[in-house]
Design a protein around this motif. Sequence first.
Motif, mmCIF file in Angstrom:
data_model
loop_
_atom_site.group_PDB
_atom_site.id
_atom_site.type_symbol
_atom_site.label_atom_id
_atom_site.label_comp_id
_atom_site.label_asym_id
_atom_site.label_seq_id
_atom_site.Cartn_x
_atom_site.Cartn_y
_atom_site.Cartn_z
ATOM 1 N N UNK A 22 0.855 -1.182 0.000
ATOM 2 C CA UNK A 22 0.000 0.000 0.000
ATOM 3 C C UNK A 22 0.892 1.233 0.000
ATOM 4 N N UNK A 23 0.521 2.204 -0.819
ATOM 5 C CA UNK A 23 1.246 3.469 -0.873
ATOM 6 C C UNK A 23 0.287 4.617 -0.615
ATOM 7 N N UNK A 24 0.714 5.541 0.211
ATOM 8 C CA UNK A 24 -0.021 6.774 0.462
ATOM 9 C C UNK A 24 0.516 7.810 -0.521
ATOM 10 N N UNK A 25 -0.378 8.390 -1.294
ATOM 11 C CA UNK A 25 0.007 9.400 -2.277
ATOM 12 C C UNK A 25 -0.627 10.719 -1.831
ATOM 13 N N UNK A 26 0.187 11.694 -1.423
ATOM 14 C CA UNK A 26 -0.348 12.925 -0.827
ATOM 15 C C UNK A 26 -1.053 13.850 -1.810
ATOM 16 N N UNK A 61 5.906 12.272 -3.979
ATOM 17 C CA UNK A 61 5.883 12.351 -2.520
ATOM 18 C C UNK A 61 5.212 11.128 -1.899
ATOM 19 N N UNK A 62 4.896 10.101 -2.726
ATOM 20 C CA UNK A 62 4.249 8.902 -2.185
ATOM 21 C C UNK A 62 5.202 8.129 -1.283
ATOM 22 N N UNK A 63 4.622 7.377 -0.359
ATOM 23 C CA UNK A 63 5.415 6.568 0.558
ATOM 24 C C UNK A 63 4.630 5.321 0.916
ATOM 25 N N UNK A 64 5.357 4.270 1.288
ATOM 26 C CA UNK A 64 4.737 3.024 1.698
ATOM 27 C C UNK A 64 4.065 3.215 3.048
ATOM 28 N N UNK A 65 2.932 2.538 3.247
ATOM 29 C CA UNK A 65 2.165 2.697 4.479
ATOM 30 C C UNK A 65 1.526 1.349 4.825
ATOM 31 N N UNK A 66 1.348 1.083 6.094
ATOM 32 C CA UNK A 66 0.664 -0.142 6.521
ATOM 33 C C UNK A 66 -0.765 0.192 6.924
ATOM 34 N N UNK A 67 -1.600 -0.821 6.992
ATOM 35 C CA UNK A 67 -3.022 -0.635 7.335
ATOM 36 C C UNK A 67 -3.198 0.049 8.692
ATOM 37 N N UNK A 68 -2.298 -0.205 9.633
ATOM 38 C CA UNK A 68 -2.454 0.355 10.979
ATOM 39 C C UNK A 68 -2.399 1.883 10.988
ATOM 40 N N UNK A 69 -1.835 2.496 9.958
ATOM 41 C CA UNK A 69 -1.736 3.956 9.889
ATOM 42 C C UNK A 69 -2.868 4.597 9.081
ATOM 43 N N UNK A 70 -3.761 3.782 8.528
ATOM 44 C CA UNK A 70 -4.796 4.301 7.638
ATOM 45 C C UNK A 70 -6.123 4.507 8.372
#
Length: 129
Positions: A22-26, A61-70
Motif C-alpha cells: 500500500x502506498x499513500x500518495x499525498x 511524494x508517495x510513501x509506503x504505508x501499513x493498514x495500521x496507519x490508515x
Amino acid sequence: MLKHNLPCIVVVRLRFRGKRRDFAVPLHSNIAPNVPKDQYFALPPRPMTRPGCRHSIHYIKMFSITKSYQRRLRTEGSAYYETLQRIIDSNTKRIVSECQAYLDRYEREGRPRFAVDIDRIVGLLEGEK
C-alpha cells in the motif's frame, strides 16, 4: 492521515521491489507550474491554492504505508470533497497506472531529486514487523 481535518492522501496498492504494498500518495495544494506533469494528477484548486499553482495528487511524494496507519475519511456532506472523490473514482485506473510508472522509474533509475526515500520507509516498516 489528516492535516487539520483535511484529507491528505490517497492510498493505492502497487508493486515495488517484487512485492505488492500500500502506498499513500499525498494531496498537495501548491505544486509549482514548472513541476513536470508526469509527477502529479491535477485536481480542482482548493481555497488555499495560490494563483498559478496546482492542487494535485503528488506522485513523487508517495510513501509506503501499513493498514495500521490508515483511516478512512467520510466525504459525505462536503460538496468539494464529494467532487474530489468523484474525480478520483473516475480516474482511478489512470492514477494507479501513473503511480506504478513512477515506482518503476524509481526502481530503474533511483530516487529523483526532491522525492521521498521509499526504500528507507519500506525498511523502517519491515523493521516494525
